[in-house]
Scaffold this motif. Structure first.
Motif, PDB file in Angstrom:
ATOM      1  N   ILE A  50       6.421   2.214 -13.424  1.00 50.72           N
ATOM      2  CA  ILE A  50       6.187   1.416 -12.169  1.00 50.72           C
ATOM      3  C   ILE A  50       4.727   1.050 -11.795  1.00 50.72           C
ATOM      4  O   ILE A  50       3.878   1.725 -12.085  1.00 50.72           O
ATOM      5  CB  ILE A  50       6.697   2.414 -11.000  1.00 50.72           C
ATOM      6  N   ASP A  51       4.442  -0.237 -11.315  1.00 47.38           N
ATOM      7  CA  ASP A  51       3.376  -0.721 -10.973  1.00 47.38           C
ATOM      8  C   ASP A  51       3.375  -1.072  -9.412  1.00 47.38           C
ATOM      9  O   ASP A  51       4.029  -2.112  -8.966  1.00 47.38           O
ATOM     10  CB  ASP A  51       2.776  -1.958 -11.939  1.00 47.38           C
ATOM     11  N   TYR A  52       2.837  -0.532  -8.719  1.00 47.79           N
ATOM     12  CA  TYR A  52       2.971  -0.405  -7.073  1.00 47.79           C
ATOM     13  C   TYR A  52       1.564  -0.923  -6.474  1.00 47.79           C
ATOM     14  O   TYR A  52       0.740  -0.328  -6.627  1.00 47.79           O
ATOM     15  CB  TYR A  52       3.745   0.781  -6.704  1.00 47.79           C
ATOM     16  N   HIS A  53       1.793  -1.850  -5.340  1.00 45.49           N
ATOM     17  CA  HIS A  53       0.640  -2.209  -4.797  1.00 45.49           C
ATOM     18  C   HIS A  53       1.204  -2.426  -3.354  1.00 45.49           C
ATOM     19  O   HIS A  53       2.187  -3.461  -3.279  1.00 45.49           O
ATOM     20  CB  HIS A  53      -0.176  -3.352  -5.137  1.00 45.49           C
ATOM     21  N   ARG A  54       0.685  -1.952  -2.240  1.00 42.79           N
ATOM     22  CA  ARG A  54       1.090  -2.098  -0.806  1.00 42.79           C
ATOM     23  C   ARG A  54      -0.031  -2.369   0.001  1.00 42.79           C
ATOM     24  O   ARG A  54      -0.898  -1.540   0.084  1.00 42.79           O
ATOM     25  CB  ARG A  54       1.950  -1.119  -0.453  1.00 42.79           C
ATOM     26  N   SER A  55       0.158  -3.366   0.921  1.00 40.60           N
ATOM     27  CA  SER A  55      -0.985  -3.625   1.868  1.00 40.60           C
ATOM     28  C   SER A  55      -0.205  -3.385   3.292  1.00 40.60           C
ATOM     29  O   SER A  55       0.669  -4.185   3.526  1.00 40.60           O
ATOM     30  CB  SER A  55      -1.476  -5.065   1.584  1.00 40.60           C
ATOM     31  N   LEU A  56      -0.677  -2.389   3.997  1.00 38.72           N
ATOM     32  CA  LEU A  56      -0.151  -2.075   5.248  1.00 38.72           C
ATOM     33  C   LEU A  56      -1.034  -2.562   6.338  1.00 38.72           C
ATOM     34  O   LEU A  56      -2.058  -2.031   6.675  1.00 38.72           O
ATOM     35  CB  LEU A  56      -0.122  -0.645   5.313  1.00 38.72           C
TER      36      LEU A  56
END
Length: 771
Positions: free
Chosen positions: A419-425
């Motif tokens: 899994i390669d995950y990126h989140r901008s909150l």
């Protein structure tokens, strides 16, 4: 009256849905009911075949024998000591089961809630299931497409099309299905390529511009190679009212002149349109008398509009308040659009020897997607934007043998997932900045397993399965603050994020699971069984955004010990099927998504092992062939769940949760249907009606009354008229005909509460062509 082919030398592929052994000559040739006799004669004449037809009585409706592969080989469903719901292609098409949500409302004891809109479905069977919607969470119900394991809920957003059947196996299935089948397993079996050129096309148009097109074609090449191509498209159907910001928050900013204001966005009706295209290619090669090669490749693209939950209680700033009692309303200022691409392939080799059968199954799966969900208010409080890539590889080898009194199977399975995950909150109106989280996670697992069935006597069968699993997970990533306007208080609220919070962690576990079953064939038509099973669900890591060092610590596996007594029986001269199962579950180390209060109105959702629970229940399934024109069915589940222990250093927290029900555990759920089939002049007429009742259900582990889903009933119907001799039919369909308002799942965020509501009344018309 009807006509049966006697010594016909032609295969009539167009009537496969009615094919069975020829009654007149006891040969494996299709029979042709009267409404299909013209088609049979036309095909025979076209191919220059001659036939002799004899008259026999054939009813319109028959009690079918259901064949499943629940135990990794073809068997009659009535002979297997497993409680299950099986839906064939006719049921799936008639009830328009095209995604997981449709599957849930047509299967008792199966609960599917939304996670991150429709992106990560959260599944429970008989109350056993996770509440964690993050992409790296392994569902408690293991799902398989043509035998290939789908390890993450993110894969389950795929459309369901061109399926021969769906098998929902209830209760732990760890022996044959492995890790994460603690609640059960779901098998999706696609249609195999046919022996002759032919196929079908189905086009429908419904309310809110919902348009669905699907079809398949068989194109055999020679006697040994068969090909099938299937496709699916769903467009439109948006029924959400998007309020926009013109009359609410347009121009608002917590830092005027520094942080850009919320733009003016007009309202839009019929929001939430689907834009899904998918396809599957299958090749079945009979390489020799002993070797069969089955290759399947699939692809799906989803560009649908993302639907947010409907806000129920406003926002923590006191700027916005929703309309009381509103449903199917999206208040978000952000219009999210999905950009997802799913690819996969499987290769199955089966070698039939004189003594044993050898199977090799290789599967690859990948998903890439970018999307924004929003925070279900017309403010920028916590708007997440995701960039995710998931890939999986699995390899399984099995060898089996069947003798007069002994059957055995042994296997080896290995998987690798990444899994390669990126989140901008984005929190421009709350924390005046942005929290960025990213991680890479790699999972590896291998297991050895086996199953033995020993016929102790003509009526007693003892069976047992055992699996040893070894798994490792590695997590590396963290969170940091983005402060482009110099206003952010993200690091002030989450001090450990200041300067960047990064870490890595490992998780490894070994497990031995399995089951022991004793089956008694009380008569030719009745099977009684008892079983003891143990299953487990993998541990893992927080899959959202870690804001404290302690968040790098993994949570542990769940365990379930299940006891079940069941009976399956065919009665009244093969016109009544009855099955029932009574069960008790001891459920420990449950992984729960708990909401932690960090102070100053800030909360954090953290997955932890917090609960020990008990579940008791009863499943009942009845199918009754009233006569040759009428049939009816009923499926019911009664559940009672209770949290008996809560792991917490805070006695008040433990006391508040002990005695709560498990989320997604309705006390009663029912599905029932009735069908009539017969002539309407020179045409076939089929009318069916089915209904679903679901009792009130808590949607969170805290049993928050405001988030409880009230009981509801859904009424659905379909009427079709056609001429099978020419291959066409037209139909009308209706779903939720009473326009019931009901919650399918809920969402909480920074003190806000939201609910996803099920679809309103939907109806339409369609045409189907078989060729």
């Amino acid at each position: 009256m009807s006509y049966v082919c006697n010594r016909v030398v032609v295969s009539i592929a167009c009537i496969e849905t009615h094919a069975r052994q020829c009654e007149a000559c006891n040969m494996a040739t299709p029979y042709v009911p009267q409404r299909h006799s013209r088609l049979a004669l036309a095909i025979a004449g076209t191919l220059g075949a001659s036939a002799v037809f004899g008259q026999v009585e054939v009813p319109w409706l028959v009690m079918e024998e259901v064949t499943v592969t629940a135990q990794k080989r073809e068997q009659s469903a009535t002979d297997i000591p497993i409680s299950m719901t099986v839906m064939g292609s006719d049921d799936l098409n008639e009830k328009r089961i095209q995604d997981f949500a449709d599957l849930s409302v047509n299967t008792s004891a199966l609960d599917i809630a939304r996670g991150n809109s429709t992106n990560n479905p959260v599944i429970a069977i008989r109350g056993i299931g996770s509440t964690d919607p993050w992409i790296n969470n392994n569902p408690s119900v293991s799902a398989f497409i043509d035998g290939v394991y789908l390890p993450f809920g993110s894969y389950l957003g795929m459309p369901l099309f061109d399926l021969e059947r769906v098998e929902v196996l209830k209760g732990p299935q760890a022996g044959l299905y492995g890790r994460n089948s603690i609640a059960g397993a779901i098998n999706f079996v696609s249609v195999e390529p046919g022996d002759a050129i032919g196929g079908h096309v189905d086009l429908s148009y419904g309310r809110y511009g919902e348009t669905t097109l699907q079809g398949a074609i068989d194109t055999p090449i020679g006697d040994s190679l068969k090909l099938r191509f299937a496709g699916f498209s769903a467009q439109g159907g948006g029924y959400i009212q998007r309020e926009g910001t013109v009359d609410s928050t347009a121009g608002f900013s917590r830092a005027p002149g520094v942080i850009p204001a919320i733009p003016s966005i007009s309202a839009k009706s019929d929001y939430g349109d689907k834009d899904v295209v998918a396809g599957r290619a299958s090749a079945l090669w009979q390489a020799s008398d002993r070797l069969t090669v089955d290759l399947r490749v699939h692809y799906a693209n989803d560009g649908s509009e993302i639907v947010n939950s409907t806000n129920l209680n406003g926002d923590p700033l006191g700027v916005f308040q929703p309309e009381q009692g509103a449903i199917h309303v999206d208040y978000d200022d952000l219009a999210g659009v999905m950009d997802a691409r799913n690819r996969g392939a499987s290769l199955e080799l089966n070698w039939e020897g004189d003594v044993f059968t050898f199977t090799s199954l290789t599967g690859v799966e990948s998903l890439s997607r970018d999307y924004s969900v929003g925070d279900f208010v017309p403010l920028r409080l916590a708007q997440p934007t995701y960039d995710e890539d998931v890939s999986s590889f699995s390899q399984e080898f099995r060898i089996s043998s069947e003798g007069d009194s002994l059957y055995w199977l042994a296997g080896l399975n290995a998987t690798r997932d990444s899994i390669d995950y990126h989140r901008s909150l984005s929190s421009w109106d709350y924390l005046l900045g942005e929290l960025i989280s990213a991680y890479d996670q790699d999972d590896e697992s291998w297991s050895v397993f086996g199953q033995v069935e020993w016929q102790l006597s003509p009526s007693l069968l003892l069976s047992g399965g055992l699996r040893y699993t070894d798994e490792e997970k590695r997590y590396e990533g963290g969170s940091w603050e983005n402060d482009p306007f110099g206003t952010s208080i993200v690091a002030a609220v989450y001090p450990e994020v200041a300067g960047g919070l990064f870490g890595e962690s490992d998780y490894d576990d070994q497990d031995v699971s399995g089951q022991l079953k004793l089956s008694w064939t009380a008569s030719d038509a009745t099977l009684v069984y008892g079983s003891v099973s143990r299953g487990f669900k993998s541990g893992g890591f927080d899959g959202s955004g870690i804001v404290e060092e302690i968040g790098f610590l993994p949570y542990n596996a769940e365990e379930l010990l299940a006891y079940e007594l069941g009976v399956k029986s065919r009665l009244l001269d093969d016109t009544l099927d009855v099955s029932a199962a009574l069960y008790y579950y001891d459920y420990s180390d449950k992984q729960v998504l708990a909401i932690l209060d960090l102070g100053n109105g800030i909360t954090e959702a953290v997955t932890q092992n917090a609960a020990v629970s008990e579940v008791m229940g009863l499943d009942l399934d009845i199918k009754y062939l009233i006569n040759e024109h009428w049939s009816a069915g009923l499926s019911a589940t009664v559940l009672d769940s209770e949290i008996t222990e809560w792991n917490s250093d805070d006695p008040a927290e433990a006391q508040a949760r002990i005695g709560n029900e498990l989320p997604g555990t309705p006390g009663t759920s029912l599905t029932g249907d009735i069908t009539w089939e017969g002539n309407a002049g020179d045409f076939d007429l089929r009318a069916s009606m089915w209904a679903t009742y679901t009792d009130s259900t808590y949607r969170d582990i805290e049993n928050t009354p405001a988030l409880q889903a009230e009981s509801y009933t859904l009424l659905n119907a379909r009427v079709s008229l056609g001429d099978p001799a020419r291959g066409w039919s037209v139909y009308l369909y209706g779903k939720n005909l009473a326009d019931e308002e009901y919650r399918s799942s809920v969402r909480t965020l920074v003190g806000m509460q939201g609910a996803y509501f099920g679809a309103p009344r939907m109806y339409g018309v369609g045409v189907n062509w078989q060729f």
